[in-house]
Scaffold this motif. Structure first.
Motif, PDB file in Angstrom:
ATOM      1  N   GLN A  83       0.863  -1.187   0.000  1.00 15.16           N
ATOM      2  CA  GLN A  83       0.000   0.000   0.000  1.00 15.16           C
ATOM      3  C   GLN A  83       0.899   1.237   0.000  1.00 15.16           C
ATOM      4  OE1 GLN A  83      -1.434  -0.657   4.423  1.00 15.16           O
ATOM      5  NE2 GLN A  83      -1.650   1.522   3.996  1.00 15.16           N
ATOM      6  N   LEU A  84       0.308   2.365  -0.375  1.00 13.76           N
ATOM      7  CA  LEU A  84       1.033   3.639  -0.308  1.00 13.76           C
ATOM      8  C   LEU A  84       1.220   4.004   1.168  1.00 13.76           C
ATOM      9  CD1 LEU A  84      -1.028   5.408  -3.109  1.00 13.76           C
ATOM     10  CD2 LEU A  84       1.398   4.800  -3.280  1.00 13.76           C
ATOM     11  N   TRP A  85       2.349   4.566   1.509  1.00  9.44           N
ATOM     12  CA  TRP A  85       2.663   4.973   2.889  1.00  9.44           C
ATOM     13  C   TRP A  85       2.421   3.831   3.884  1.00  9.44           C
ATOM     14  CZ3 TRP A  85       1.740   8.804  -0.620  1.00  9.44           C
ATOM     15  CH2 TRP A  85       2.566   9.928  -0.567  1.00  9.44           C
ATOM     16  N   ARG A  86       2.794   2.604   3.470  1.00 13.62           N
ATOM     17  CA  ARG A  86       2.646   1.477   4.409  1.00 13.62           C
ATOM     18  C   ARG A  86       3.566   1.722   5.605  1.00 13.62           C
ATOM     19  NH1 ARG A  86       3.434  -4.820   2.525  1.00 13.62           N
ATOM     20  NH2 ARG A  86       2.481  -5.775   4.337  1.00 13.62           N
ATOM     21  N   ASP A 164      -8.143   1.965  -1.583  1.00 10.56           N
ATOM     22  CA  ASP A 164      -7.676   1.195  -0.423  1.00 10.56           C
ATOM     23  C   ASP A 164      -6.145   1.280  -0.292  1.00 10.56           C
ATOM     24  OD1 ASP A 164      -8.360  -0.446   1.788  1.00 10.56           O
ATOM     25  OD2 ASP A 164      -7.343  -2.092   0.759  1.00 10.56           O
ATOM     26  N   ASP A 165      -5.441   1.278  -1.429  1.00 12.09           N
ATOM     27  CA  ASP A 165      -3.977   1.436  -1.379  1.00 12.09           C
ATOM     28  C   ASP A 165      -3.589   2.734  -0.671  1.00 12.09           C
ATOM     29  OD1 ASP A 165      -3.176  -0.861  -2.794  1.00 12.09           O
ATOM     30  OD2 ASP A 165      -3.502   0.126  -4.725  1.00 12.09           O
ATOM     31  N   ALA A 166      -4.457   3.737  -0.796  1.00 11.05           N
ATOM     32  CA  ALA A 166      -4.118   5.078  -0.295  1.00 11.05           C
ATOM     33  C   ALA A 166      -4.702   5.350   1.095  1.00 11.05           C
ATOM     34  CB  ALA A 166      -4.613   6.134  -1.286  1.00 11.05           C
ATOM     35  N   ARG A 167      -5.182   4.293   1.766  1.00  7.33           N
ATOM     36  CA  ARG A 167      -5.926   4.537   3.018  1.00  7.33           C
ATOM     37  C   ARG A 167      -5.085   5.207   4.108  1.00  7.33           C
ATOM     38  NH1 ARG A 167      -4.768  -0.759   2.347  1.00  7.33           N
ATOM     39  NH2 ARG A 167      -3.869  -1.959   4.057  1.00  7.33           N
TER      40      ARG A 167
END
Ligand SMILES: C[S@@+](CC[C@H](N)C(=O)[O-])C[C@H]1O[C@@H](n2cnc3c(N)ncnc32)[C@H](O)[C@@H]1O
Length: 273
Positions: A83-86, A164-167
């Motif tokens: 995900q982004l910013w995991r 969802d990747d950007a949550r």
């Protein structure tokens, strides 16, 4: 390589796991024998149990004949979750302290070379690109993402992410580097210029010495056997210049950092001596 006993096998039952792994490696080059057997074998056997085939070797024949099934099986074994910013706390540290320090000490001023090792569909590399633009707006940053799964490499090049990747992405930074098109976040050209993606097997790679200022290898080695993981950490350390950093997943550790010339700096950051 340590061989873990097969939980699913009874006395007198032929071990079809290793022949299956060898057949799979011939098909697509991925060597499942280098991954932790217990969890990988359970994943595979529970998946194959839902197919109408005669054991693992019957399934290997199906994989050879059916490309769509091979794709489904690859999804099962490569575990591409990202995900982004995991782990946002890691990105905070990178932005506030690690990237500025790397820029100050870089071999070529105003130029940073970074590697996202096990980059999946690119969320980590694009996040690093966005964070680097904020932390070091005047520094030239080159980010290479590599993954064993060619389908993920194609997706990474496209740079398109779900809601969802950007949550966990910070709203303002997300909006300034990505645009919302048809319900998905598309990386902007400024980020795309910083990233390149290649297919590559971390178990085979021999990266050149001191090629990178920063290597991210997060949430990828957890599936490898311990000796395979330690050897990889050694090769990643070798690829860092003195003062460069290796960043691992939030719950991961390098087993013997000193043996690779690494000093623990934070629980998930190692500095190359
Ligand atoms: C769980 S994802 C991690 C993605 C990203 N680093 C993150 O933390 O969000 C693990 C990735 O490692 C890749 N991978 C697994 N084995 C690999 C190997 N031997 N060489 C390169 N990539 C591999 C998988 O295809 C998958 O995309």
């Amino acid at each position: 390589m340590s061989a873990t006993p097969t939980p699913a096998l009874g006395r007198g039952v032929a071990d079809d796991y290793e022949p299956f792994c060898r057949a799979f490696r011939r098909l697509c080059g991925i060597d499942l024998l280098q991954y932790k057997r217990g969890q990988m074998e359970r994943r595979i056997r529970s998946f194959v149990a839902t197919r109408d085939v005669d054991g693992l070797l019957g399934y290997a024949a199906l994989l050879k004949a059916d490309q769509a099934e091979l794709e489904r099986f690859l999804d099962r074994v490569t575990i591409n979750v990202s995900q982004l910013w995991r782990n946002p706390e890691q990105w905070e540290v990178l932005e506030q302290t690690i990237l500025p320090d790397l820029a100050r000490t870089a071999a070529s001023p105003h130029r940073l070379r970074c590697w996202s090792a096990g980059s999946s569909y690119g969320a980590e590399a694009y996040t690093l690109a966005a964070v680097a633009r904020r932390a070091l707006p005047r520094t030239q940053v080159a980010i290479l993402g590599t993954d064993i799964d060619a389908r993920m490499v194609r997706r990474a090049r496209a740079g398109v992410f779900t809601l969802d990747d950007a949550r966990d992405a910070p709203t303002a930074t997300l909006a300034s580097h990505f645009s919302m098109v048809d319900g998905a976040w598309h990386a902007g050209d400024e980020l795309k210029r910083l990233v390149t993606f290649e297919q590559g097997d971390l178990l085979q790679v021999q990266p050149p010495r001191a090629a990178y200022d920063l290597v991210l290898c997060r949430n990828t080695v957890i599936y490898f056997n311990e000796d395979v993981r330690d050897a990889l950490h050694g090769r990643l350390a070798h690829s860092l210049r003195s003062g460069g950093r290796l960043v691992v997943g939030a719950t991961e550790r390098v087993a013997a950092p000193a043996a690779h010339g690494l000093e623990p700096e934070l629980p998930f950051v190692y500095r190359k001596s």
